[in-house]
Design a protein around this motif. Structure first.
Motif, PDB file in Angstrom:
ATOM      1  N   THR A 187       0.743  -0.969   0.133  1.00 53.72           N
ATOM      2  CA  THR A 187       0.167   0.196  -0.054  1.00 53.72           C
ATOM      3  C   THR A 187       0.683   1.033   0.328  1.00 53.72           C
ATOM      4  N   VAL A 189       1.629   5.009   1.347  1.00 54.36           N
ATOM      5  CA  VAL A 189       0.652   6.382   2.204  1.00 54.36           C
ATOM      6  C   VAL A 189       1.545   7.176   1.688  1.00 54.36           C
ATOM      7  N   SER A 200      -3.696   7.530   2.559  1.00 54.02           N
ATOM      8  CA  SER A 200      -3.519   5.939   2.020  1.00 54.02           C
ATOM      9  C   SER A 200      -4.104   6.048   0.742  1.00 54.02           C
TER      10      SER A 200
END
Length: 430
Positions: A187, A189, A200
Motif C-alpha cells: 500500500t 501512503v 493512503s
C-alpha cells in the motif's frame, strides 16, 4: 571505433523469434495471433536502454548493470533478451564516458549485435534523451535509422519477453504511447510534514508503472525537446512526459511478474536463481537417425515420462536441414545418442555447431554423450578403450564452457522396445 555521439561496435547477425515456451533463457513468444511478422504491421522499431546509473541503492562500487550474475554482467542478459527479437532494428545503450570502454568490451566478449552506444546524461531522463538524439538522424557521424516506434527499457530488467514487448509496441502504434503496469504489492501512503500518516491510496485503484514502455518516436522525441530542466533533472516517468508535453494518454498494458528491476544486492541472488531455472527447462536429444524405433527416440520418450517438469525435444544431427541450429538457440542441455559408431566425428560436429552459435559464451552448455553397444558382442573393457577420446575431448570442451560427459549403455542389437533394453551405465568423465 569511431568517436562521436553514438557508435556501433558490431555488425548485425541473425536473431531468433521462437515459439512460446520454447525453453529459451529469455523465451521468445508468438509474433501475432494472425502469425504475421510484427515488422510488417508496426514499421521500424528501435530500443533505448539507459545504463548510466551508479547503483547507489545497491550499495556497491560497481554500477549494478555491470554486476556479475553467473560470471556475466547483468546488462548482457538484458541485451540478449532484446536482440533475440528480430523486429527490433537498433538497440541504443547510453552509458557514462568512464564506462564506455567496459561496455564495448562486454559487447565484444559476449557477441552482442545491433548495439550502438551513446553517452549517458547526468540523470535518467537526460540519458534517454541522448539515446533518442542518436536515433533522430540529426547527429553527425551516426548511422542509425530514425524509427517509427521506440521502446524504452531498463538495462537492469533482464527478464523481459517478446510477448510484452510486442504488446506495448502495438499499443503505442495505436495510441502514441504505452507502458507495462503491475498490481501494487504494498500500500502506498502519503506522510505529513511531521512524519505522520496523511492518507493512503487504494491499491485496487492504482498500479505500479514498469518497463518496457513504447512510443511513436516523434511523440516522445518532441516531449523531450519541450521538457523543462526541472523535469529532466528530477523526473523519472516517460509516460508522464508524453502526457504533459504532447497530450498523449498512454495505453496501459498488464505486464508479467518477471518485469521486476534488479535494485538491491539480494536481487542479484534472485536473478541468478531465475536464470538457472530458465536455462534448465529443456533437454534436446540429438540422434543420428530419423528411425522412430531407435534408441535415441525411445530415450526421448522415457525422459518425457520421467521428467514431467522439463521440456524434452529431439533433433537429427544433420546440418543440411537446419533443425539443429534452431534448437541451439533454444536449449542449453543436450543428450547426443550414438548407436553404431564409437568415433568422435558426430560429437565434434555437434561441438562445432555449438561453438559457431556463440552459445557457450553466454551460458555453460551441458552435453551428455550416450554410446550404445551390445556388450555380449564386444567386451566392455575393449569398448571403454575405444572411447578414451571422450576424456580428452571433455577437457578441451571445458575450456569453451561446454561441460561434456559420456555414458556407455548396454543395448542388445535385437531390442525392439525400450522395455527390452538392459541398461548398464558407466560414467567415462565429468
Amino acid at each position: 571505433m569511431e568517436s562521436g555521439p553514438c557508435s556501433r561496435p558490431a555488425e548485425p547477425r541473425h536473431c531468433v523469434s521462437g515459439r512460446a515456451g520454447a525453453g529459451l533463457a529469455f523465451p521468445a513468444f508468438p509474433l501475432s495471433a494472425a502469425g504475421a511478422e510484427p515488422g510488417s504491421r508496426i514499421g521500424t522499431v528501435a530500443a533505448v536502454l539507459p545504463a548510466g546509473g551508479c547503483g547507489e541503492r545497491m550499495g556497491v562500487r560497481t554500477p549494478k548493470q555491470f554486476c556479475r550474475v553467473l560470471e556475466r554482467p547483468l546488462i548482457s542478459y538484458t541485451l540478449q533478451a532484446m536482440e533475440r527479437v528480430c523486429w527490433i532494428k537498433d538497440i541504443v545503450v547510453t552509458v557514462t564516458g568512464e564506462n564506455m570502454e567496459a561496455m564495448r568490451s562486454i559487447i565484444q566478449r559476449y557477441g552482442h549485435k545491433r548495439i550502438s552506444l551513446a553517452e549517458a546524461g547526468a540523470t535518467r531522463h537526460r540519458s534517454i534523451f541522448n539515446g533518442l538524439k542518436a536515433l533522430a538522424e540529426d547527429q553527425p557521424g551516426c548511422e542509425l535509422t530514425r524509427p517509427e516506434v521506440v521502446i524504452i527499457h531498463d538495462a537492469v530488467r533482464p527478464f523481459v519477453e517478446e510477448d510484452i514487448l510486442l504488446r506495448v509496441v502495438l499499443a503505442a502504434k495505436e495510441h502514441g504511447a504505452a507502458g507495462a503496469i503491475r498490481p501494487l504489492v504494498s500500500t502506498v501512503v502519503s506522510p505529513s510534514a511531521d512524519g505522520h500518516l496523511d492518507h493512503s491510496l487504494d491499491r485496487a485503484k492504482h498500479r505500479a508503472s514498469e518497463m518496457p514502455q513504447a512510443f511513436h518516436f516523434d511523440v516522445i522525441y518532441e516531449a523531450y525537446q519541450k521538457c523543462s530542466d526541472f523535469d529532466l533533472e528530477f523526473g523519472t516517468e516517460c509516460l508522464q512526459l508524453a502526457l504533459k508535453y504532447c497530450h498523449r494518454k498512454a495505453k496501459l498494458v498488464e505486464g508479467t511478474p518477471d518485469l521486476w528491476k534488479v535494485t538491491y544486492k539480494q536481487d542479484l541472488c534472485a536473478a541468478e536463481a531465475m536464470i538457472k531455472e530458465k536455462i534448465s527447462q529443456e533437454i534436446c536429444v540429438v540422434v543420428n537417425t530419423k528411425d522412430e524405433e531407435s534408441v535415441g527416440h525411445l530415450l526421448e520418450e522415457v525422459l518425457r515420462n520421467e521428467l514431467n517438469c522439463i521440456k524434452v525435444t529431439s533433433t537429427v544431427l544433420d546440418r543440411t536441414s537446419g533443425d539443429i541450429e534452431n534448437f541451439i538457440d533454444q536449449c542449453y542441455s543436450f543428450i547426443c545418442v550414438n548407436v553404431v559408431s564409437s568415433e568422435s566425428r558426430e560429437t565434434r560436429k555437434l561441438l562445432s555447431i555449438l561453438e559457431e552459435s556463440s552459445l557457450p559464451l553466454l551460458y555453460p552448455v551441458v552435453v551428455v554423450l550416450v554410446h550404445c553397444f551390445d556388450f555380449t558382442v564386444v567386451p566392455l573393457a575393449q569398448k571403454m578403450e575405444n572411447l578414451v577420446w571422450i576424456r580428452e575431448l571433455a577437457k578441451e570442451a571445458k575450456g569453451r564452457n561446454v561441460l561434456l560427459s559420456g555414458v556407455l549403455l548396454n543395448h542388445s542389437q535385437d531390442c525392439c522396445c525400450s522395455s527390452d533394453c538392459q541398461v548398464k551405465a558407466q560414467m567415462l568423465c565429468g
